[in-house]
Structures are given as structure tokens and as C-alpha cells.
Design a protein around this motif. Structure first.
Motif, PDB file in Angstrom:
ATOM      1  N   UNK A  66      37.153  50.088  49.332  1.00  0.00           N
ATOM      2  CA  UNK A  66      37.869  48.835  49.097  1.00  0.00           C
ATOM      3  C   UNK A  66      38.087  48.637  47.608  1.00  0.00           C
ATOM      4  N   UNK A  67      39.239  48.064  47.265  1.00  0.00           N
ATOM      5  CA  UNK A  67      39.593  47.793  45.885  1.00  0.00           C
ATOM      6  C   UNK A  67      39.889  46.316  45.726  1.00  0.00           C
ATOM      7  N   UNK A  68      39.803  45.831  44.504  1.00  0.00           N
ATOM      8  CA  UNK A  68      40.229  44.468  44.198  1.00  0.00           C
ATOM      9  C   UNK A  68      41.745  44.424  44.287  1.00  0.00           C
ATOM     10  N   UNK A  69      42.276  43.476  45.069  1.00  0.00           N
ATOM     11  CA  UNK A  69      43.722  43.331  45.231  1.00  0.00           C
ATOM     12  C   UNK A  69      44.104  41.870  45.080  1.00  0.00           C
ATOM     13  N   UNK A  70      45.286  41.648  44.495  1.00  0.00           N
ATOM     14  CA  UNK A  70      45.762  40.275  44.355  1.00  0.00           C
ATOM     15  C   UNK A  70      46.346  39.771  45.681  1.00  0.00           C
ATOM     16  N   UNK A  71      46.938  38.581  45.664  1.00  0.00           N
ATOM     17  CA  UNK A  71      47.469  37.985  46.894  1.00  0.00           C
ATOM     18  C   UNK A  71      48.630  38.784  47.481  1.00  0.00           C
ATOM     19  N   UNK A  72      49.252  39.645  46.689  1.00  0.00           N
ATOM     20  CA  UNK A  72      50.354  40.479  47.171  1.00  0.00           C
ATOM     21  C   UNK A  72      49.918  41.887  47.560  1.00  0.00           C
ATOM     22  N   UNK A  97      34.365  41.739  39.757  1.00  0.00           N
ATOM     23  CA  UNK A  97      33.014  41.540  40.282  1.00  0.00           C
ATOM     24  C   UNK A  97      32.734  42.758  41.156  1.00  0.00           C
ATOM     25  N   UNK A  98      31.845  43.630  40.700  1.00  0.00           N
ATOM     26  CA  UNK A  98      31.689  44.942  41.320  1.00  0.00           C
ATOM     27  C   UNK A  98      31.100  44.923  42.725  1.00  0.00           C
ATOM     28  N   UNK A  99      30.328  43.904  43.070  1.00  0.00           N
ATOM     29  CA  UNK A  99      29.746  43.879  44.414  1.00  0.00           C
ATOM     30  C   UNK A  99      30.542  43.018  45.391  1.00  0.00           C
ATOM     31  N   UNK A 100      31.700  42.498  44.947  1.00  0.00           N
ATOM     32  CA  UNK A 100      32.541  41.685  45.827  1.00  0.00           C
ATOM     33  C   UNK A 100      34.008  41.899  45.445  1.00  0.00           C
ATOM     34  N   UNK A 101      34.762  42.584  46.300  1.00  0.00           N
ATOM     35  CA  UNK A 101      36.158  42.893  45.995  1.00  0.00           C
ATOM     36  C   UNK A 101      37.076  41.683  46.133  1.00  0.00           C
ATOM     37  N   UNK A 102      36.560  40.555  46.555  1.00  0.00           N
ATOM     38  CA  UNK A 102      37.379  39.355  46.695  1.00  0.00           C
ATOM     39  C   UNK A 102      37.256  38.423  45.499  1.00  0.00           C
ATOM     40  N   UNK A 103      36.525  38.852  44.448  1.00  0.00           N
ATOM     41  CA  UNK A 103      36.309  37.993  43.289  1.00  0.00           C
ATOM     42  C   UNK A 103      36.562  38.743  41.981  1.00  0.00           C
ATOM     43  N   UNK A 104      37.071  37.994  40.990  1.00  0.00           N
ATOM     44  CA  UNK A 104      37.174  38.485  39.618  1.00  0.00           C
ATOM     45  C   UNK A 104      36.609  37.400  38.704  1.00  0.00           C
ATOM     46  N   UNK A 105      36.315  37.769  37.472  1.00  0.00           N
ATOM     47  CA  UNK A 105      35.900  36.800  36.468  1.00  0.00           C
ATOM     48  C   UNK A 105      36.958  36.747  35.384  1.00  0.00           C
ATOM     49  N   UNK A 106      37.212  35.550  34.874  1.00  0.00           N
ATOM     50  CA  UNK A 106      38.172  35.398  33.801  1.00  0.00           C
ATOM     51  C   UNK A 106      37.932  34.097  33.067  1.00  0.00           C
ATOM     52  N   UNK A 107      38.538  33.980  31.890  1.00  0.00           N
ATOM     53  CA  UNK A 107      38.376  32.769  31.088  1.00  0.00           C
ATOM     54  C   UNK A 107      39.583  31.859  31.268  1.00  0.00           C
TER      55      UNK A 107
END
Length: 124
Positions: A55-61, A98-108
Motif C-alpha cells: 500500500x502507498x500513500x495516495x491523495x483523494x484522486x 506517516x509510515x505506519x498509516x497510509x491514510x495519513x500525512x504530516x504537514x505544517x
């Protein structure tokens, strides 16, 4: 995979096992012969017991996200534990995955580091 060297056979078996959902890889695994000792060595990683999907991090598209990407919020979000409200269209630069959750990212956002669900952003 036809090498006479056991380490090469083990690597080939492991790579094919990771790709076994692909038809060509499954066919190659079916015809690959390893003696019992080499097969036992190849199975030590446990790769063959997993479902073979990554699984990879993917945006809404559905676009794949990477460390350092710039994203745009597609929904106004209230930040829990803060009075901050991240508005629709806010640009978030240099994200961290967020390496243990592909549904999350961190940002400022407005100088504050927050966790954002990937379904609320698109790659910008």
C-alpha cells in the motif's frame, strides 16, 4: 532463477513470491525448483505468507504521494485540540508520510504541524 548458485535462486524465489499476484510471476514460481534446504532458506523472511500487496500513500484522486510533495486541501478541516481551521485550498508544502498509516500525512499549516487524512487532499 535458473542460476546454479543458491543465493541467486533464493533472491529469485523471494522476488517472485512478492509478485505472485501477477500471472507471469505465478507461472515462474510454478516451474522454479529449489531443493528442500534452499527453499527453507528462501522462506525465512516470511514473504510467502503475506498477501503480496503493497500500500502507498495516495491523495483523494488516487495519485501516489511522496515525502516532500506539495498538496492542497480539498475540504475545510477543523484541527482537533486547536482553534485552527485549515481552509479549503490551503497549500501544504514539504509533507511527511506517516509510515505506519497510509491514510495519513504530516504537514505544517499556519506554522503548526498537523496530521491530515489523505482523503482530504490532492497533490498540487
Amino acid at each position: 532463477m535458473w542460476s546454479e548458485f543458491a543465493p541467486v535462486q533464493v533472491v529469485a524465489w523471494r522476488m517472485l513470491s512478492r509478485l505472485r499476484n501477477e500471472g507471469w510471476a505465478a507461472d515462474s514460481l510454478d516451474i522454479l525448483y529449489l531443493d528442500d534446504e534452499t527453499l527453507e532458506w528462501a522462506k525465512k523472511t516470511g514473504d510467502h505468507e503475506q498477501d503480496g500487496t503493497v500500500e502507498f500513500h495516495q491523495d483523494s484522486n488516487g495519485t501516489r504521494l511522496f515525502e516532500g510533495d506539495t498538496v492542497v486541501l480539498v475540504k475545510t478541516l477543523d484541527v482537533k485540540g486547536s482553534t485552527l481551521s485549515a481552509k479549503l485550498g490551503t497549500v501544504v508544502k514539504n509533507i511527511r508520510l506517516v509510515h505506519d498509516n497510509t491514510e495519513q500525512i504530516e504537514g505544517k499549516v499556519e506554522g503548526q504541524t498537523i496530521v491530515i487524512l489523505t482523503k482530504y487532499l490532492r497533490k498540487g
